[in-house]
Design a protein around this motif. Sequence first.
Motif: not given
Length: 60
Positions: A5-7, A13-15, A19-22, A27-28
């Motif tokens: 999770v990016l907060v 912002v995104e969770q 593998a998908v996140f990195f 999200s830009p």
Amino acid sequence: MDRVVLVEHGVIVEQAEPAVFFNRPSSPRTRSFLRLVEDGPLGDPLPNPRAASHDAEEHV
């Protein structure tokens, strides 16, 4: 199931799964954050901690 999770400022912002996140962030802002982490704040590559610990093991 693991999630990353990016907060930012208390807002998610995104969770996503790691593998998908990195590899395919949607999200830009996430893409910008990952570039900063990968390249360092001044554009210099940051040392890879995995490589450093691997090198230390070889010299023991």
